[in-house]
Motif scaffolding. Structure first.
Motif, PDB file in Angstrom:
ATOM      1  N   UNK A   1      10.945  11.380  -4.211  1.00 22.82           N
ATOM      2  CA  UNK A   1      12.068  10.497  -4.561  1.00 22.82           C
ATOM      3  C   UNK A   1      12.827  11.024  -5.780  1.00 22.82           C
ATOM      4  N   UNK A   2      12.116  11.649  -6.693  1.00 25.24           N
ATOM      5  CA  UNK A   2      12.763  12.142  -7.912  1.00 25.24           C
ATOM      6  C   UNK A   2      13.483  13.475  -7.724  1.00 25.24           C
ATOM      7  N   UNK A   3      13.163  14.204  -6.673  1.00 27.11           N
ATOM      8  CA  UNK A   3      13.812  15.509  -6.488  1.00 27.11           C
ATOM      9  C   UNK A   3      15.262  15.305  -6.048  1.00 27.11           C
ATOM     10  N   UNK A   4      16.169  15.920  -6.767  1.00 21.01           N
ATOM     11  CA  UNK A   4      17.594  15.821  -6.456  1.00 21.01           C
ATOM     12  C   UNK A   4      18.143  14.415  -6.630  1.00 21.01           C
ATOM     13  N   UNK A   5      17.668  13.702  -7.603  1.00 21.19           N
ATOM     14  CA  UNK A   5      18.056  12.310  -7.830  1.00 21.19           C
ATOM     15  C   UNK A   5      19.480  12.220  -8.363  1.00 21.19           C
ATOM     16  N   UNK A   6      20.343  11.519  -7.628  1.00 23.07           N
ATOM     17  CA  UNK A   6      21.716  11.283  -8.080  1.00 23.07           C
ATOM     18  C   UNK A   6      21.741   9.990  -8.908  1.00 23.07           C
ATOM     19  N   UNK A   7      22.813   9.765  -9.669  1.00 21.42           N
ATOM     20  CA  UNK A   7      22.902   8.517 -10.442  1.00 21.42           C
ATOM     21  C   UNK A   7      22.800   7.257  -9.562  1.00 21.42           C
ATOM     22  N   UNK A   8      23.392   7.302  -8.377  1.00 21.41           N
ATOM     23  CA  UNK A   8      23.344   6.145  -7.482  1.00 21.41           C
ATOM     24  C   UNK A   8      21.922   5.897  -6.990  1.00 21.41           C
ATOM     25  N   UNK A   9      21.248   6.967  -6.620  1.00 22.47           N
ATOM     26  CA  UNK A   9      19.868   6.828  -6.146  1.00 22.47           C
ATOM     27  C   UNK A   9      18.934   6.414  -7.281  1.00 22.47           C
TER      28      UNK A   9
ATOM     29  N   UNK B   1       0.849  -1.187   0.000  1.00 23.30           N
ATOM     30  CA  UNK B   1       0.000   0.000   0.000  1.00 23.30           C
ATOM     31  C   UNK B   1       0.892   1.247   0.000  1.00 23.30           C
ATOM     32  N   UNK B   2       0.275   2.402   0.099  1.00 19.61           N
ATOM     33  CA  UNK B   2       1.035   3.648   0.008  1.00 19.61           C
ATOM     34  C   UNK B   2       2.066   3.774   1.131  1.00 19.61           C
ATOM     35  N   UNK B   3       1.724   3.333   2.334  1.00 21.85           N
ATOM     36  CA  UNK B   3       2.658   3.422   3.457  1.00 21.85           C
ATOM     37  C   UNK B   3       3.820   2.437   3.281  1.00 21.85           C
ATOM     38  N   UNK B   4       3.530   1.232   2.819  1.00 25.43           N
ATOM     39  CA  UNK B   4       4.602   0.264   2.538  1.00 25.43           C
ATOM     40  C   UNK B   4       5.567   0.819   1.486  1.00 25.43           C
ATOM     41  N   UNK B   5       5.008   1.417   0.457  1.00 25.72           N
ATOM     42  CA  UNK B   5       5.806   1.998  -0.612  1.00 25.72           C
ATOM     43  C   UNK B   5       6.692   3.120  -0.065  1.00 25.72           C
TER      44      UNK B   5
ATOM     45  N   UNK C   1      12.018   5.202   1.974  1.00 25.42           N
ATOM     46  CA  UNK C   1      12.778   5.711   3.115  1.00 25.42           C
ATOM     47  C   UNK C   1      13.940   4.768   3.432  1.00 25.42           C
ATOM     48  N   UNK C   2      13.704   3.463   3.345  1.00 27.63           N
ATOM     49  CA  UNK C   2      14.764   2.479   3.602  1.00 27.63           C
ATOM     50  C   UNK C   2      15.926   2.625   2.616  1.00 27.63           C
ATOM     51  N   UNK C   3      15.629   3.140   1.419  1.00 26.37           N
ATOM     52  CA  UNK C   3      16.685   3.374   0.427  1.00 26.37           C
ATOM     53  C   UNK C   3      17.397   4.718   0.642  1.00 26.37           C
ATOM     54  N   UNK C   4      16.921   5.488   1.611  1.00 24.79           N
ATOM     55  CA  UNK C   4      17.562   6.763   1.922  1.00 24.79           C
ATOM     56  C   UNK C   4      16.856   7.989   1.379  1.00 24.79           C
ATOM     57  N   UNK C   5      15.692   7.799   0.788  1.00 25.78           N
ATOM     58  CA  UNK C   5      14.936   8.939   0.275  1.00 25.78           C
ATOM     59  C   UNK C   5      14.187   9.611   1.427  1.00 25.78           C
ATOM     60  N   UNK C   6      14.085  10.923   1.365  1.00 23.78           N
ATOM     61  CA  UNK C   6      13.383  11.681   2.392  1.00 23.78           C
ATOM     62  C   UNK C   6      11.927  11.867   1.966  1.00 23.78           C
ATOM     63  N   UNK C   7      11.060  11.038   2.525  1.00 27.95           N
ATOM     64  CA  UNK C   7       9.644  11.069   2.194  1.00 27.95           C
ATOM     65  C   UNK C   7       8.882  11.365   3.485  1.00 27.95           C
ATOM     66  N   UNK C   8       8.104  12.447   3.523  1.00 31.65           N
ATOM     67  CA  UNK C   8       7.402  12.788   4.760  1.00 31.65           C
ATOM     68  C   UNK C   8       6.344  11.741   5.137  1.00 31.65           C
ATOM     69  N   UNK C   9       6.141  11.542   6.426  1.00 33.94           N
ATOM     70  CA  UNK C   9       5.095  10.620   6.877  1.00 33.94           C
ATOM     71  C   UNK C   9       3.737  11.045   6.316  1.00 33.94           C
ATOM     72  N   UNK C  10       2.948  10.067   5.958  1.00 35.83           N
ATOM     73  CA  UNK C  10       1.617  10.343   5.440  1.00 35.83           C
ATOM     74  C   UNK C  10       1.568  10.723   3.969  1.00 35.83           C
ATOM     75  N   UNK C  11       2.725  10.752   3.311  1.00 35.42           N
ATOM     76  CA  UNK C  11       2.749  11.099   1.887  1.00 35.42           C
ATOM     77  C   UNK C  11       2.060  10.000   1.090  1.00 35.42           C
TER      78      UNK C  11
END
Length: 81
Positions: A36-44, A8-12, A17-27
């Motif tokens: 996730x796409x904002x400021x995306x580096x090649x590694x991310x 679901x959306x929370x699992x996603x 977040x586990x990959x290091x992306x800054x996603x606000x709670x409840x998004x």
């Protein structure tokens, strides 16, 4: 009794977040993709591609909002150019 893995959306959000992306709670799924796409580096981008491949190719069931957000937001942004 059969149990299906549901994403679901929370699992996603938690997977991002586990990959290091800054996603606000409840998004929601769409917001999570945008964050996730904002400021995306090649590694991310590589890590995000792997997650998308895992989610779309795995046995878990993606809820429609998650599948739609991935299809509409992440796939076009991560497509090889």
């Amino acid at each position: 009794m059969m149990h299906a893995d549901l994403i679901d959306q929370e699992d996603f959000r938690e997977r991002l977040v586990a990959l290091g992306f800054s996603i606000p709670p409840g998004a929601g799924a769409e917001q999570a993709c945008t964050h996730a796409l904002s400021g995306l580096s090649p590694e991310r981008a590589t890590a995000l591609r792997r997650l998308v491949e895992e989610l779309l190719g795995g046995s878990a069931t993606l809820l429609p909002a998650v599948r739609e957000a991935i299809s509409r937001t992440l796939l076009p942004a991560l497509a090889p150019r």
